[in-house]
Design an enzyme around this catalytic site. Sequence first.
Site, PDB file in Angstrom:
ATOM      1  N   PHE A 133       0.805  -1.226   0.000  1.00  0.00           N
ATOM      2  CA  PHE A 133       0.000   0.000   0.000  1.00  0.00           C
ATOM      3  C   PHE A 133       0.835   1.270   0.000  1.00  0.00           C
ATOM      4  CE2 PHE A 133       0.029  -1.865   4.299  1.00  0.00           C
ATOM      5  CZ  PHE A 133       0.725  -0.889   5.005  1.00  0.00           C
ATOM      6  N   GLY A 157       1.284   3.687  -3.233  1.00  0.00           N
ATOM      7  CA  GLY A 157       0.315   4.703  -3.632  1.00  0.00           C
ATOM      8  C   GLY A 157      -0.229   5.528  -2.483  1.00  0.00           C
ATOM      9  N   HIS A 158       0.231   5.299  -1.261  1.00  0.00           N
ATOM     10  CA  HIS A 158      -0.345   5.982  -0.083  1.00  0.00           C
ATOM     11  C   HIS A 158       0.753   6.381   0.890  1.00  0.00           C
ATOM     12  CE1 HIS A 158      -2.954   6.636   3.485  1.00  0.00           C
ATOM     13  NE2 HIS A 158      -3.889   6.842   2.584  1.00  0.00           N
ATOM     14  N   PHE A 159       1.427   7.302   0.743  1.00  0.00           N
ATOM     15  CA  PHE A 159       1.560   8.237  -0.374  1.00  0.00           C
ATOM     16  C   PHE A 159       2.989   8.125  -0.884  1.00  0.00           C
ATOM     17  CE2 PHE A 159      -1.585   9.981   2.569  1.00  0.00           C
ATOM     18  CZ  PHE A 159      -2.669  10.117   1.734  1.00  0.00           C
ATOM     19  N   VAL A 178       2.319   6.488   4.457  1.00  0.00           N
ATOM     20  CA  VAL A 178       1.479   6.439   5.655  1.00  0.00           C
ATOM     21  C   VAL A 178       0.568   5.210   5.526  1.00  0.00           C
ATOM     22  CG1 VAL A 178      -0.337   7.612   6.970  1.00  0.00           C
ATOM     23  CG2 VAL A 178       1.478   8.949   5.910  1.00  0.00           C
TER      24      VAL A 178
END
Length: 142
Positions: free
Chosen positions: A45, A48-50, A55
Amino acid sequence: MQLTTKEIMEIIPHRHPFLLVDTIEELEPGVKAVGKKCVTYHENFFAGHFPNEPVMPGVLQIEALAQTGAVAILSKEENKGKTAYFGGIQSAKFKTKVVPGDVLTLEVEIIREKGPVGIGKAVAKNQHGKVTVTAEMTFMVG
């Protein structure tokens, strides 16, 4: 009672990349579970986050707590081999962001249970003892 990742996978159906509990440090079947999640930069994750400030999404912190609670409830003899499903989330509050390198302690206490439905009180803390999220979660065993 302590459980390894392999032993956790014998209780709940989650698998990589969606198994979000590495170990169970304490377990009282049907009452309480305390798990650990070592958050690494290589979590899927974070891409893309971020991209510039990784985070851990709050929903995945909730899911890690739910998996910990599922270990507690599915460790009861009468629930072995069953699945615990989300029924609802109440009073979720996100307090501190979770970043690569954090080690989360995931604590879930089953506070109410009637038949196949119950409620767990959940708290996640980082390695510094700071609360990252609190919530009450409703589950259904099926």
